[in-house]
Design an enzyme around this catalytic site. Structure first.
Site, PDB file in Angstrom:
ATOM      1  N   ILE A 173       0.819  -1.218   0.000  1.00 19.66           N
ATOM      2  CA  ILE A 173       0.000   0.000   0.000  1.00 19.66           C
ATOM      3  C   ILE A 173       0.854   1.270   0.000  1.00 19.66           C
ATOM      4  O   ILE A 173       0.385   2.337  -0.421  1.00 19.66           O
ATOM      5  CB  ILE A 173      -0.975  -0.024   1.214  1.00 19.66           C
ATOM      6  CG1 ILE A 173      -2.188   0.845   0.967  1.00 19.66           C
ATOM      7  CG2 ILE A 173      -0.264   0.335   2.500  1.00 19.66           C
ATOM      8  CD1 ILE A 173      -3.323   0.619   1.944  1.00 19.66           C
TER       9      ILE A 173
ATOM     10  N   GLN B 105       9.917  -4.736  11.443  1.00 17.48           N
ATOM     11  CA  GLN B 105       8.649  -5.419  11.141  1.00 17.48           C
ATOM     12  C   GLN B 105       7.499  -4.684  11.819  1.00 17.48           C
ATOM     13  O   GLN B 105       7.543  -4.395  13.017  1.00 17.48           O
ATOM     14  CB  GLN B 105       8.696  -6.882  11.610  1.00 17.48           C
ATOM     15  CG  GLN B 105       7.427  -7.648  11.224  1.00 17.48           C
ATOM     16  CD  GLN B 105       7.505  -9.146  11.517  1.00 17.48           C
ATOM     17  OE1 GLN B 105       8.478  -9.621  12.101  1.00 17.48           O
ATOM     18  NE2 GLN B 105       6.474  -9.871  11.120  1.00 17.48           N
TER      19      GLN B 105
ATOM     20  N   HIS C 195       5.808 -11.766   5.939  1.00 16.16           N
ATOM     21  CA  HIS C 195       5.674 -11.350   4.548  1.00 16.16           C
ATOM     22  C   HIS C 195       7.062 -11.188   3.945  1.00 16.16           C
ATOM     23  O   HIS C 195       7.984 -10.693   4.581  1.00 16.16           O
ATOM     24  CB  HIS C 195       4.875 -10.047   4.419  1.00 16.16           C
ATOM     25  CG  HIS C 195       5.241  -9.003   5.417  1.00 16.16           C
ATOM     26  ND1 HIS C 195       4.837  -9.057   6.738  1.00 16.16           N
ATOM     27  CD2 HIS C 195       6.002  -7.893   5.309  1.00 16.16           C
ATOM     28  CE1 HIS C 195       5.331  -8.010   7.391  1.00 16.16           C
ATOM     29  NE2 HIS C 195       6.048  -7.292   6.545  1.00 16.16           N
TER      30      HIS C 195
HETATM   31  P1  AMP Z   1       7.096  -4.581   7.513  1.00 16.96           P
HETATM   32  O1  AMP Z   1       7.503  -3.216   7.963  1.00 16.96           O
HETATM   33  O2  AMP Z   1       8.229  -5.428   6.999  1.00 16.96           O
HETATM   34  O3  AMP Z   1       6.278  -5.301   8.561  1.00 16.96           O
HETATM   35  O4  AMP Z   1       6.169  -4.362   6.241  1.00 16.96           O
HETATM   36  C1  AMP Z   1       4.804  -4.188   6.334  1.00 16.96           C
HETATM   37  C2  AMP Z   1       4.385  -3.685   4.996  1.00 16.96           C
HETATM   38  O5  AMP Z   1       2.977  -3.823   4.887  1.00 16.96           O
HETATM   39  C3  AMP Z   1       4.701  -2.212   4.758  1.00 16.96           C
HETATM   40  O6  AMP Z   1       5.537  -2.089   3.615  1.00 16.96           O
HETATM   41  C4  AMP Z   1       3.335  -1.575   4.575  1.00 16.96           C
HETATM   42  O7  AMP Z   1       3.340  -0.519   3.643  1.00 16.96           O
HETATM   43  C5  AMP Z   1       2.499  -2.750   4.119  1.00 16.96           C
HETATM   44  N1  AMP Z   1       1.077  -2.638   4.363  1.00 16.96           N
HETATM   45  C6  AMP Z   1       0.473  -2.282   5.520  1.00 16.96           C
HETATM   46  N2  AMP Z   1      -0.874  -2.321   5.379  1.00 16.96           N
HETATM   47  C7  AMP Z   1      -1.111  -2.742   4.101  1.00 16.96           C
HETATM   48  C8  AMP Z   1      -2.290  -2.965   3.344  1.00 16.96           C
HETATM   49  N3  AMP Z   1      -3.524  -2.795   3.874  1.00 16.96           N
HETATM   50  N4  AMP Z   1      -2.172  -3.374   2.060  1.00 16.96           N
HETATM   51  C9  AMP Z   1      -0.942  -3.535   1.520  1.00 16.96           C
HETATM   52  N5  AMP Z   1       0.215  -3.342   2.180  1.00 16.96           N
HETATM   53  C10 AMP Z   1       0.138  -2.944   3.462  1.00 16.96           C
END
Ligand code: AMP
Length: 116
Positions: free
Chosen positions: A33, A96, A102
């Site tokens: 996102i 994270q 992910h």
């Molecule tokens: P991390 O910081 O490695 O946990 O990455 C989490 C990722 O999830 C970040 O890059 C966010 O931008 C992404 N993210 C959070 N909410 C959403 C969402 N609703 N749809 C898509 N990506 C998301």
């Protein structure tokens, strides 16, 4: 098992919309996102595993499937030859923020090493 309070479980269950790039019985891939590169896709297991620390040898093939899914997406999007970065952030010091494992697929620009 789906966790009702988990954002990414809710995306898997289609309770929250996402731009889906790929889906099969084991994994879901969707566009981040807040993309940090022209290509930024998250590959997640459908099984709720909060961090990479929760993977064991039982999840070895799932983990391999996540990586190969990322490679297939890179090929499909035409970025495999130029290069891409695959990244798991595990727990707080790694940044994270969503506690459903992910794999980040990042491509379309040059990345620094060592990372910040
Ligand atoms: P991390 O910081 O490695 O946990 O990455 C989490 C990722 O999830 C970040 O890059 C966010 O931008 C992404 N993210 C959070 N909410 C959403 C969402 N609703 N749809 C898509 N990506 C998301």
């Amino acid at each position: 098992m789906s966790e009702p309070d988990c954002l990414f479980c809710r995306i898997i269950d289609k309770k929250i919309p996402a731009s889906i790039a790929y889906e099969d019985e084991l994994v879901l891939a969707f566009h981040d996102i807040a993309p940090q590169a022209p290509v930024h896709i998250l590959i997640i297991p459908k099984q709720h595993l909060a961090t990479i620390n929760d993977f064991s040898s039982d999840e070895q093939s799932l983990l391999g499937h996540m990586v190969l899914t990322a490679k297939q997406l890179a090929l499909k999007l035409g970025v495999a030859e130029d290069g891409y970065r695959l990244n798991f952030n595990c727990n707080h010091l790694a940044g994270q923020s969503v506690f459903h494992t992910h794999l980040h697929l990042l491509a379309g620009r040059a990345f620094h090493w060592p990372p910040g």
